[in-house]
Design an enzyme around this catalytic site. Structure first.
Site, short mmCIF file in Angstrom:
data_model
loop_
_atom_site.label_atom_id
_atom_site.label_comp_id
_atom_site.label_asym_id
_atom_site.label_seq_id
_atom_site.Cartn_x
_atom_site.Cartn_y
_atom_site.Cartn_z
CD GLN A 84 -2.92 1.11 2.31
OE1 GLN A 84 -2.59 1.55 3.40
NE2 GLN A 84 -4.12 0.59 2.08
CB CYS A 143 -4.31 8.94 6.09
SG CYS A 143 -3.59 9.33 7.70
CE LYS A 157 -9.50 1.71 3.39
NZ LYS A 157 -9.28 2.92 4.22
CG ASN A 199 -12.79 0.30 5.42
OD1 ASN A 199 -12.24 1.38 5.60
ND2 ASN A 199 -12.66 -0.70 6.26
CG ASP A 247 -18.93 1.29 11.66
OD1 ASP A 247 -17.82 1.64 12.11
OD2 ASP A 247 -19.91 2.05 11.63
NE ARG A 294 -12.10 1.84 13.36
CZ ARG A 294 -13.25 2.26 13.90
NH1 ARG A 294 -13.29 2.59 15.19
NH2 ARG A 294 -14.34 2.36 13.18
#
Length: 361
Positions: A61, A92, A134, A196, A198, A221
């Site tokens: 990445q 980010c 992304k 992406n 949750d 996460r």
């Protein structure tokens, strides 16, 4: 994820998926590195691009802000056979990144964003190395960019796009807006759209795909302290029986293996310092005394890790309290941007100094 998805963690995830489901269907992405540092062959960055001998495909990445540097980095990946897949991360939201025009701030500059994607695709022409992209919904609720970013990436030859269904101003707070993934899927029709945000268990992944029509999911996460999540995802997507969640004893064994892999990669001292941040994620929801948690969070050697893990009650089953969010959450905040950043979305000037930072920032 920066500071998490190094070769040790990726190896652990692959091993657990193989052991629990007999598959290795996940694409385990290397932690983000800056294109500039890669081109300059910074020793720390080159170490971050370490892949296991049996790791395939190798997914690297990139963080990038400059079309020229992007081309050079992607060409280097091709010429030096560094990876089999390039993912470019424009998601980010960290202030030190966005205030210089990088990360989640950059897709607002539509022409520059397109030039960067095109540069990576051009550098990989004639190879089997796909380029994926992304990004987030946008900077904030007043400045959505994801539909334009998806369209541009599609036009410039990206093999797939992924949307973290939050704005940069949300950071990791609140609830991901899966409806925006559905909108992007309707907008981008010739390449896969991944979702992406949750996804903390296999049921979340299935719910996202059912409600949005997306072609796959990206885990962030959700795998913190849960490297066996990918086995559960594989079972859910293939219709095979779900693996039994691990007992506390099995989690302890996984923690020990993780520590050993980190020690192999970094050396014992740095490996154990890196292991410390994983302790709370692994033990989330499990009964473990405050003193033991504190001692594990200060662990210095593998022998000490063994001794401390042996104090856990191995027979404790996986508790309901161990499910749900882990890692960064925080609160929404205004996005730090360069002066005048929002004036001209078609300005293709490369933001000054935006790639002068440590890889994984």
């Amino acid at each position: 994820m920066a500071g998490v998805t190094n070769v040790a963690f990726r190896t652990l995830c692959r091993e657990l998926e193989q052991a629990r489901t007999g598959t290795t269907s996940g694409l385990y992405v290397c932690e983000m590195v800056t294109a500039r540092a890669l081109v300059e062959r910074h020793p720390v960055t080159m170490h971050m691009t370490t892949f296991a001998p049996d790791e395939s495909p190798r997914s690297l990445q990139l963080y990038t802000v400059d079309p020229a540097t992007t081309y050079d980095a992607a060409r280097m990946i091709v010429d030096d056979n560094l990876a089999d897949h390039i993912d470019m991360n424009f998601g980010c939201p960290v202030p030190k990144v966005t205030r210089r025009g990088g990360g989640a701030a950059l897709p607002y500059k539509r022409r520059l964003f397109g030039q960067i994607v095109a540069a990576a695709v051009r550098a990989t022409e004639g190879t089997d190395i796909p380029v994926t992209v992304k990004f987030r919904i946008g900077i904030d609720d007043a400045h959505h960019t994801h539909l334009d970013a998806g369209r541009i990436a599609e036009q410039e030859g990206a093999a797939a796009v992924a949307l973290h269904a939050r704005t940069a101003s949300q950071r990791y707070s609140g609830t991901a807006d899966w409806a925006e993934i559905a909108r992007l899927k309707q907008h981008v029709t010739s390449i896969p759209v991944l979702g992406n945000g949750d996804i903390f268990d296999a049921a979340d992944a299935c719910a996202m795909m059912a409600s949005t029509g997306c072609d796959g999911v990206v885990i962030g996460r959700g795998c913190l302290g849960r490297p066996w999540l990918f086995a559960e995802l594989s079972a859910a997507f293939t219709g095979t029986p779900a693996p039994t969640p691990p007992t506390l004893g099995e989690v302890a064994d996984i923690m020990r293996r993780h520590g050993a892999l980190l020690a192999d990669h970094f050396g014992q001292d740095k490996g154990m310092r890196d292991m410390r941040k994983h302790i709370a994620w692994y033990l989330h929801g499990f009964p473990a005394g405050a003193d033991l948690r504190r001692a594990l969070a200060l662990v210095k050697t593998l022998d000490e890790l063994d001794a401390l893990l042996s104090q856990l009650d191995r027979d404790v089953p996986f508790p309901a309290a161990a499910s749900g969010p882990r890692g960064r959450q925080g609160s929404p905040a205004a996005v730090s941007l360069p002066d005048g950043w929002l004036i001209d979305p078609d300005d293709c000037t490369v933001p000054a100094g935006a790639d002068v930072m440590h890889s994984g920032g």
